[in-house]
Every structure is written in structure tokens, then in C-alpha cells.
Design an enzyme around this catalytic site. Sequence first.
Site: not given
Length: 209
Positions: A31-33, A35, A132
Site C-alpha cells: 500500500l502507498d505510504q 494509505t 491517486r
Amino acid sequence: ETGTLVHGLLAHCARLAMQGGPLRPGIVHRLDQDTSGALVAAKSERAYLNLIQQFKDHTVQKEYLALVYGLVLPVAGEIRTQLDRHPVHRKKMAVSRIKGREAISRWKVEKAWEELTLVRVAIETGRTHQIRVHFSHMGHPIVGDETYGGGRRRARSVKCQSVQSILLNVERQMLHARRLAFQHPITQAALCFDAPIPSDFSQLLAQLA
């Protein structure tokens, strides 16, 4: 190097699959930082390889919640583009007409306000920063996303002063991996996991209501 998800996993269970590498043992996907939400980690090598294949085959169902700027219309739809590294800012991704990897996101509006929309997003592919980038490309950047146009500058453009003050206090992108569904790597049983909405996201929604 300390206080990571891997440290927490190793404290919880005796071992993780080493296929993810020495710094990411057992971690099947990212997961993106900043998120929040659900992800899957594998304890055994057999489980890891099977889960990786499920992600490659696009059979894993991934659903997110995102709070975005603007009124999203139509209330349901699909965006299908190619994504590649940004030509100037190499840490960012961008929609590309020339090259890149196909990225598919499908959305459905959960709730709409005058200047904000809560959307449920299912992604068929799992490209870096996919949701995003897609919503920023559509003109609806995610609230709190400084990288793709949803940061404080966008918050200051909101006309309603009370909503603007709420949004200026947001400290991360309001993107949450709500649901993850896949086959058990050994028994092939259908599994589905729902991650509770974290407090900062739920409190923001309550304030907007």
C-alpha cells in the site's frame, strides 16, 4: 528500519515467507505510504508464490474508499489508461498516451457533498499510485494528497469556510483499502476481508455529515 509492519508481523508469528526479500519478508503487495487498510502477507513460501500469482492474474478483488475533491459524475464509471513514470518528477506516476502499463479503475459514488465526493473504487490492476493518479487526472484529486494535487493548496480553494478549515487539518491522503478478496493459497477457499475505516478518516466523514 524500525517500527515497520514487518516488525509487527514477526512479533505476531514465528516466521514469514522469505520470498519477499530480507527487508520485506512475506509481503505480497504494497500500500502507498499513508494509505490505510487491508493487505496480505504470507507465512510460507508456497503461500507466497500462490498469492503472487493471483495478483498477477488479476483475480484478487481490491476495493478502496477515497474522499476526493469536486462532484464526481457520472455516479459510476471506469477509467482505463496507461501509467508510466512522470517525465520530470521521477518519484511520481502519470497518465501516458505513448507508453506505460495498462491501469483500470472502476468507481461508484457512495456520498456526495457540494465540493467533495466519497467514492468506492475497485481496481482490476495494481499499478503504483493508480487510484491517486487516475482521480487527479479526472480533476478529482484525493483529499490530503500533496503529491497529486489534493493538498493544502486545493483545500484553500474550497468555498465553504467551515469545510475548508476541516480539510486543512487533514494529514494524509484519504484513501483506504477497504476490502481484499482472494482464494486461500492452499485450500482454494474463497476469502474476503474488510478493514475498518481508521479514526482519522471516519472522524473527517462525521464532521462533513
